[in-house]
Write an enzyme that holds these catalytic residues in place. Sequence first.
Site, PDB file in Angstrom:
ATOM      1  N   SER A  89       0.827  -1.212   0.000  1.00  0.00           N
ATOM      2  CA  SER A  89       0.000   0.000   0.000  1.00  0.00           C
ATOM      3  C   SER A  89       0.860   1.261   0.000  1.00  0.00           C
ATOM      4  O   SER A  89       1.885   1.319   0.682  1.00  0.00           O
ATOM      5  CB  SER A  89      -0.882   0.010   1.254  1.00  0.00           C
ATOM      6  OG  SER A  89      -1.420   1.299   1.465  1.00  0.00           O
ATOM      7  N   HIS A 124      -6.712   2.095   7.925  1.00  0.00           N
ATOM      8  CA  HIS A 124      -6.978   3.400   7.316  1.00  0.00           C
ATOM      9  C   HIS A 124      -8.166   3.228   6.386  1.00  0.00           C
ATOM     10  O   HIS A 124      -8.206   2.296   5.587  1.00  0.00           O
ATOM     11  CB  HIS A 124      -5.759   3.870   6.535  1.00  0.00           C
ATOM     12  CG  HIS A 124      -6.018   5.099   5.709  1.00  0.00           C
ATOM     13  ND1 HIS A 124      -6.655   6.214   6.208  1.00  0.00           N
ATOM     14  CD2 HIS A 124      -5.724   5.394   4.416  1.00  0.00           C
ATOM     15  CE1 HIS A 124      -6.746   7.134   5.256  1.00  0.00           C
ATOM     16  NE2 HIS A 124      -6.182   6.661   4.161  1.00  0.00           N
ATOM     17  N   HIS A 159     -11.468   5.492   4.090  1.00  0.00           N
ATOM     18  CA  HIS A 159     -12.089   6.749   3.650  1.00  0.00           C
ATOM     19  C   HIS A 159     -13.586   6.642   3.927  1.00  0.00           C
ATOM     20  O   HIS A 159     -14.403   7.017   3.089  1.00  0.00           O
ATOM     21  CB  HIS A 159     -11.805   6.998   2.166  1.00  0.00           C
ATOM     22  CG  HIS A 159     -10.420   7.473   1.870  1.00  0.00           C
ATOM     23  ND1 HIS A 159     -10.126   8.442   0.940  1.00  0.00           N
ATOM     24  CD2 HIS A 159      -9.225   7.126   2.413  1.00  0.00           C
ATOM     25  CE1 HIS A 159      -8.816   8.642   0.902  1.00  0.00           C
ATOM     26  NE2 HIS A 159      -8.250   7.853   1.778  1.00  0.00           N
ATOM     27  N   ASP A 173     -17.751   4.088  24.757  1.00  0.00           N
ATOM     28  CA  ASP A 173     -17.455   2.649  24.811  1.00  0.00           C
ATOM     29  C   ASP A 173     -16.160   2.314  24.073  1.00  0.00           C
ATOM     30  O   ASP A 173     -15.564   1.266  24.311  1.00  0.00           O
ATOM     31  CB  ASP A 173     -18.602   1.843  24.164  1.00  0.00           C
ATOM     32  CG  ASP A 173     -19.782   1.673  25.096  1.00  0.00           C
ATOM     33  OD1 ASP A 173     -19.614   1.802  26.322  1.00  0.00           O
ATOM     34  OD2 ASP A 173     -20.904   1.418  24.595  1.00  0.00           O
ATOM     35  N   HIS A 233      -8.394  14.709   4.847  1.00  0.00           N
ATOM     36  CA  HIS A 233      -8.043  13.368   4.391  1.00  0.00           C
ATOM     37  C   HIS A 233      -9.014  12.337   4.970  1.00  0.00           C
ATOM     38  O   HIS A 233     -10.011  12.028   4.319  1.00  0.00           O
ATOM     39  CB  HIS A 233      -6.583  13.090   4.779  1.00  0.00           C
ATOM     40  CG  HIS A 233      -6.020  11.831   4.209  1.00  0.00           C
ATOM     41  ND1 HIS A 233      -4.677  11.620   4.017  1.00  0.00           N
ATOM     42  CD2 HIS A 233      -6.616  10.693   3.811  1.00  0.00           C
ATOM     43  CE1 HIS A 233      -4.485  10.412   3.506  1.00  0.00           C
ATOM     44  NE2 HIS A 233      -5.648   9.836   3.374  1.00  0.00           N
ATOM     45  N   TYR A 276     -17.667  -5.827  31.016  1.00  0.00           N
ATOM     46  CA  TYR A 276     -18.344  -6.018  29.733  1.00  0.00           C
ATOM     47  C   TYR A 276     -17.662  -7.169  29.018  1.00  0.00           C
ATOM     48  O   TYR A 276     -16.440  -7.282  29.028  1.00  0.00           O
ATOM     49  CB  TYR A 276     -18.246  -4.737  28.904  1.00  0.00           C
ATOM     50  CG  TYR A 276     -18.953  -4.807  27.565  1.00  0.00           C
ATOM     51  CD1 TYR A 276     -20.227  -4.296  27.417  1.00  0.00           C
ATOM     52  CD2 TYR A 276     -18.332  -5.376  26.460  1.00  0.00           C
ATOM     53  CE1 TYR A 276     -20.879  -4.351  26.182  1.00  0.00           C
ATOM     54  CE2 TYR A 276     -18.978  -5.442  25.233  1.00  0.00           C
ATOM     55  CZ  TYR A 276     -20.247  -4.923  25.104  1.00  0.00           C
ATOM     56  OH  TYR A 276     -20.892  -4.971  23.892  1.00  0.00           O
TER      57      TYR A 276
END
Lengths: 235, 235, 235, 235
Positions: free
Chosen positions: A75, A96, A98, A121, A172, A230
Amino acid sequence: MSHEDLRDAVYESNVELARAGLAVLTWGNASAADRQAGLMLIKPSGVAYDDLRPEDIVAVALETGETVEGELRPSSDTPTHLALYRGFPGIGGVVHSHSTCAVAWAQAGREIPCLGTTHADHFAGPVPLTRQLTSAEIDADYEGGIGTVIVERFEEGGLDPASVPAVLVPGHGPFTWGSTVQDALRNAIALEEVARMALHTFALLPDAGPIPRPLRDKHYQRKHGPDAYYGQEQV
Amino acid sequence: MSHEDLRDAVYESNVELARAGLAVLTWGNASAADRQAGLMLIKPSGVAYDDLRPEDIVAVALETGETVEGELRPSSDTPTHLALYRGFPGIGGVVHSHSTCAVAWAQAGREIPCLGTTHADHFAGPVPLTRQLTSAEIDADYEGGIGTVIVERFEEGGLDPASVPAVLVPGHGPFTWGSTVQDALRNAIALEEVARMALHTFALLPDAGPIPRPLRDKHYQRKHGPDAYYGQEQV
Amino acid sequence: MSHEDLRDAVYESNVELARAGLAVLTWGNASAADRQAGLMLIKPSGVAYDDLRPEDIVAVALETGETVEGELRPSSDTPTHLALYRGFPGIGGVVHSHSTCAVAWAQAGREIPCLGTTHADHFAGPVPLTRQLTSAEIDADYEGGIGTVIVERFEEGGLDPASVPAVLVPGHGPFTWGSTVQDALRNAIALEEVARMALHTFALLPDAGPIPRPLRDKHYQRKHGPDAYYGQEQV
Amino acid sequence: MSHEDLRDAVYESNVELARAGLAVLTWGNASAADRQAGLMLIKPSGVAYDDLRPEDIVAVALETGETVEGELRPSSDTPTHLALYRGFPGIGGVVHSHSTCAVAWAQAGREIPCLGTTHADHFAGPVPLTRQLTSAEIDADYEGGIGTVIVERFEEGGLDPASVPAVLVPGHGPFTWGSTVQDALRNAIALEEVARMALHTFALLPDAGPIPRPLRDKHYQRKHGPDAYYGQEQV
């Protein structure tokens, strides 16, 4: 976890990123670190999620960034991932994306305040925003520079990457991380949902503010604190 | 209904909660009460919907909250469910979700007014909002306290939980209930859709108000009143 | 078309209404008229779309509304459908939905202006809004009264139901129609999409206005006019 | 690429246009040019995506627009596609859609500014808006005229169709293009997502502005420039 299992986990998390609606076309990438072996496993650049196979995952050296396994180019965001693994020694996975609503907050240049328990949370405080890179930084080492301003934001803000495992880069989009690549992916899914809820909340109440600190702490601590209750006990 | 059938209904409703888009990751939970047996059946805590199996459903005593069946820890929201079953003796099912638009209203701290017949078909008036818990209440018994402020809201407001089977907890999200767990689930689905419609309505008309009372009553009564003529006669 | 084929078309259109995302739970209904036989075929009341079978479709007399075929009670909206078939002699199908964005416009009490060619491809002008029913009308014959105010709106406004096959009832939702039930369904799908586009357009431009009349006419006429050239020649 | 392979690619891109959520009913169309053969392959007019078969794709002459292969009438937007292939000699595929958010921008009559790197990864600057056609142009050659104002917009604005492969027609919707029909489709998908992100960004920041030019150039160039390093080397 064996090298092959980790590679499969990276493959699965990348596929799941698209399946969860966080990535269209070839956008986004997920990686995992094998700190003992000094390696990072990451999605190859520009490969469509439907075409991706486990054996396409690329291994690069954590220190040098050189490809040590895989036929494809890693990448283009590889230097950002590497900078995060170096700057945040406790993390084992980075995602990452978008994703639509998180990107909208990044494009508006606004941090996401902690408006509710869904946010608390997962993130113990607002999702922070880095500064914009300078032109010189963009020219010199753009992708590495993104990692640098993220780590800088956490250091200067006194933030703990373990309790706030997400950030927005202005103009971004989001980066999330976690102890594993699956954990980083869950944080990416939670961030997008939290960003969507916050968008709708501000439409209803333009001056919405954060929930009281005791409520925020209660939710974060019951899930992640030393006395967390939890989920199931880890055996 | 046999114990096993009720357990399957709770399992199915939890899975359907995710399938209907009301829950991502491990968020949300559905439960049913078996009042004769003095039991509540509920989702285990922090288990992903894809991994959930019918035998994972946990049974706890309605009175003490102690686990009486199941290997896993019950949902961390168990004390809220129990408080609702105790405070509202007529209900048989409870659903809690973090569905996007209902959460936005909860985060904005606003009740959802009855803007249309879709709302009136399910809720005979605005969807109410509880008060925020105090720091002391959060410390003492957080999840039980949520149930307490819900019941308090209905008692002090003179509201009937049978005709308004939904509530918003500020900065948190919605709870719905019904005569059965399936009924509670249908109310959760209706609430999210009504919350989405109301969000869009306020975008078009910032001072939108409730529909006339005769129209609201007509819709609620034709579906739930003594002379209801919506649906098929129950045989 | 045989009676059975028409029944199947009504069944299919109801199922497609849910599949297209225009109806959740048991909301919405589609019908077709067989004018020669003096019948209307319609969804039974309150049946979930997943449970619906072709043989559940109910036939009622167009003139009296009496059930002439089927074991189940017809949709509670049956009198509205009947009033539309009586008031608009040229139509062969009717669809009622509670689709999200069309309902938002109805709840805001606003007509949908013709903001673009997507709208003009289906509706030759704004989607009109009826008046609200009076309390007396709600009491006397609620569902029939809805049909009456729709037909009244078209007559008083000089509107042609063939060129504007949709309407909004304030505080309630949309009705669409067409030459067949499939045509009515396509108009319901187009209306929801047009309503969504219009919502977003007003967010970007609060005083958005209709497209120029020549552009609107061009689009409507190229698809529906005497010299239409959109689509394939009907053989 | 053989004639049959190109036809299959056009078929696949049309089907994918619907699958990606960019087209409902029969809206939208994708085409490819075979410049050596002097042909354009395009979707037939008004055929539902579910019914479309590869052999339904129509071939027309690039120069005259006459149908040279296929039983069906080509898309009514054929003259627009032809005008784009003639005006932009470097392109090999065109997609027209009525995708929701891009249409909202077109209906609001606003260009989409470059608010983020997602936009810059695909479009080297704002997505431009053409002028509205005059009544005379609508009467004379409506669909051809749309192509004419698009080419005019690029010529008068000094824009390069290769680096900004998208445009909005006011009150109508988007057109995208690319070196191939698949490339044009990817640009249509990216445009809709960028339009959605921009809508949300303006909701959060009503005076949002474009990202700095060096950041925009960096993203566009790393993917499309002479030294591009995004994706895999073309072998």
